[in-house]
Motif scaffolding. Structure first.
Motif, short mmCIF file in Angstrom:
data_model
loop_
_atom_site.label_atom_id
_atom_site.label_comp_id
_atom_site.label_asym_id
_atom_site.label_seq_id
_atom_site.Cartn_x
_atom_site.Cartn_y
_atom_site.Cartn_z
N ARG A 40 -6.30 8.95 -6.90
CA ARG A 40 -4.99 8.31 -6.71
C ARG A 40 -4.61 8.19 -5.22
O ARG A 40 -4.18 7.14 -4.77
N THR B 215 -6.92 -2.49 -4.91
CA THR B 215 -7.68 -1.25 -4.93
C THR B 215 -7.43 -0.61 -6.29
O THR B 215 -6.33 -0.76 -6.86
N SER C 137 -4.93 2.92 1.49
CA SER C 137 -6.24 2.33 1.14
C SER C 137 -6.19 0.81 1.11
O SER C 137 -7.07 0.14 1.67
N THR C 138 -5.16 0.25 0.49
CA THR C 138 -5.09 -1.22 0.41
C THR C 138 -4.83 -1.79 1.80
O THR C 138 -5.35 -2.87 2.14
N LEU D 110 -9.16 2.54 -9.34
CA LEU D 110 -10.19 3.52 -9.69
C LEU D 110 -11.36 2.75 -10.30
O LEU D 110 -11.14 1.71 -10.92
N THR E 286 -3.59 -0.98 -7.68
CA THR E 286 -3.40 -1.08 -9.13
C THR E 286 -2.56 0.10 -9.61
O THR E 286 -2.89 1.26 -9.34
N GLN F 261 -0.72 1.46 -13.20
CA GLN F 261 -0.64 1.25 -14.65
C GLN F 261 -1.29 -0.06 -15.06
O GLN F 261 -0.69 -0.90 -15.73
N ARG F 262 -2.51 -0.23 -14.60
CA ARG F 262 -3.39 -1.35 -14.96
C ARG F 262 -2.92 -2.71 -14.44
O ARG F 262 -3.47 -3.75 -14.81
N ALA G 121 -9.70 0.81 -15.84
CA ALA G 121 -8.74 1.05 -14.77
C ALA G 121 -7.69 -0.06 -14.66
O ALA G 121 -6.59 0.16 -14.17
N SER H 88 0.84 -1.21 0.00
CA SER H 88 0.00 0.00 0.00
C SER H 88 0.87 1.25 0.00
O SER H 88 1.86 1.31 0.72
N MET H 89 0.50 2.21 -0.84
CA MET H 89 1.23 3.48 -0.84
C MET H 89 0.60 4.46 0.14
O MET H 89 1.24 4.98 1.03
N TYR H 90 -0.69 4.72 -0.02
CA TYR H 90 -1.34 5.81 0.73
C TYR H 90 -2.28 5.29 1.82
O TYR H 90 -2.96 6.08 2.46
C1 LIG Z 1 1.83 5.59 -10.40
C2 LIG Z 1 0.37 5.24 -10.22
C3 LIG Z 1 -0.31 4.61 -11.26
C4 LIG Z 1 -1.67 4.28 -11.10
N1 LIG Z 1 -2.32 3.62 -12.12
C5 LIG Z 1 -3.61 3.22 -11.93
C6 LIG Z 1 -4.28 2.45 -12.92
O1 LIG Z 1 -3.76 2.11 -13.98
N2 LIG Z 1 -5.57 2.06 -12.67
C7 LIG Z 1 -6.20 2.40 -11.51
O2 LIG Z 1 -7.34 2.00 -11.33
N3 LIG Z 1 -5.60 3.14 -10.55
C8 LIG Z 1 -4.32 3.55 -10.74
N4 LIG Z 1 -3.69 4.27 -9.77
C9 LIG Z 1 -4.43 4.64 -8.55
C10 LIG Z 1 -4.20 3.56 -7.49
O3 LIG Z 1 -5.02 2.46 -7.77
C11 LIG Z 1 -4.47 4.13 -6.10
O4 LIG Z 1 -3.43 5.04 -5.84
C12 LIG Z 1 -4.48 3.01 -5.08
O5 LIG Z 1 -5.63 2.22 -5.21
C13 LIG Z 1 -4.44 3.56 -3.68
O6 LIG Z 1 -4.16 2.50 -2.82
P1 LIG Z 1 -3.04 2.65 -1.69
O7 LIG Z 1 -3.48 3.83 -0.86
O8 LIG Z 1 -3.08 1.38 -0.95
O9 LIG Z 1 -1.73 2.88 -2.39
C14 LIG Z 1 -2.34 4.62 -9.91
C15 LIG Z 1 -1.63 5.24 -8.86
C16 LIG Z 1 -0.28 5.56 -9.01
C17 LIG Z 1 0.44 6.21 -7.87
#
Ligand SMILES: Cc1cc2nc3c(=O)[nH]c(=O)nc-3n(C[C@H](O)[C@H](O)[C@H](O)COP(=O)(O)O)c2cc1C
Length: 172
Positions: free
Chosen positions: A141, A104, A13-14, A106, A55, A57-58, A111, A9-11
Motif C-alpha cells: 500500500r 499504480t 509512487s504515482t 498491487l 488504484t 478499491q479497484r 487488484a 498520489s498519496m505516498y
Molecule cells: C484506501 C486504499 C485502497 C486501496 N485499494 C487498492 C486496490 O483495490 N487495488 C490495488 O491494486 N491497490 C490498492 N491500494 C494500494 C494502492 O494502489 C497504492 O497505495 C498506490 O499504488 C500507491 O501509490 P501512491 O504512492 O501514488 O499513492 C489501496 C490503497 C489505499 C490507501
C-alpha cells in the motif's frame, strides 16, 4: 507536440511514475509539464494529455479512500481532491483530445485498475486513447514501486510519443 501530465498520489509512487514518463517523453524531445492534480488546469490544450492515479478499491480514489490513505501519515503528496473530481470538471472539454492513462496498483488480476476507470470516463466523454491503459506495480500500500517500474515508465513515455504522433497523422 506538447504533453500535459496530470497525476494524483498519496505516498509518492504515482508521482515518481509521472516524472519517469515525462523523462521518457523528454528523451524523444517532447516537452511535458507535470502537474499534481490539485494544481492541474482543465482548460489547457496540449497535443497529448496523460493522466495517472493510484488504484483505490479497484478504481479511482474517493474522499473516503483518501481519508483512509491519510490516516497515520503526516502528509500525502496530493493534499486535496483527486483525479475523479478533476475529470468531473474537465468532462465537457475532453471531447476530441488525445489521451493516455496509467495507474499504480498491487500486482495481480484482482487488484483492479484506476487507469481503466479513467479510460472509461475519457472514452465516454469523446476523447481518444492513443495506447491502452497501463499499470505500474507497487510492492504494498505505501511501500513504494517494484524495482523495475521506473525504467519501464520511462520507456512507456518514449513509446507514447510515437503512438501519439501516429494518431495525430491519422486524424490529420
Ligand atoms: C484506501 C486504499 C485502497 C486501496 N485499494 C487498492 C486496490 O483495490 N487495488 C490495488 O491494486 N491497490 C490498492 N491500494 C494500494 C494502492 O494502489 C497504492 O497505495 C498506490 O499504488 C500507491 O501509490 P501512491 O504512492 O501514488 O499513492 C489501496 C490503497 C489505499 C490507501
Amino acid at each position: 507536440m506538447t504533453a500535459l501530465l496530470v497525476f494524483e498520489s498519496m505516498y509518492g509512487s504515482t508521482a515518481a511514475i509521472a516524472e519517469a514518463i515525462a523523462a521518457g517523453l523528454a528523451d524523444v524531445r517532447v516537452p511535458a509539464t507535470v502537474c499534481e492534480v490539485g494544481l492541474a488546469p482543465t482548460d489547457d490544450a496540449p497535443s497529448l494529455l496523460i493522466v495517472g492515479a493510484p488504484t483505490h478499491q479497484r478504481g479511482l480514489s474517493t474522499p473516503r479512500t483518501r481519508e483512509t490513505a491519510r490516516g497515520g501519515v503526516d502528509a500525502t503528496v496530493s493534499p486535496g481532491d483527486g483525479v475523479r473530481e478533476w475529470l468531473d470538471e474537465l468532462a465537457a472539454g475532453a471531447r476530441g483530445r488525445s489521451v493516455a492513462v496509467f495507474d499504480t496498483a498491487l500486482p495481480g488480476r484482482l487488484a483492479g485498475s484506476a487507469a481503466h476507470t479513467i479510460a472509461r470516463r475519457f472514452t465516454k466523454a469523446g476523447a481518444t486513447l492513443v495506447v491502452p491503459p497501463e499499470s505500474f506495480a507497487v510492492t504494498g500500500r505505501s511501500s513504494g514501486l517494484r524495482s523495475d517500474e521506473v525504467e519501464r515508465a520511462r520507456q512507456w513515455g518514449r513509446s507514447l510519443a510515437l503512438f501519439a504522433a501516429a494518431a495525430a497523422t491519422r486524424v490529420g
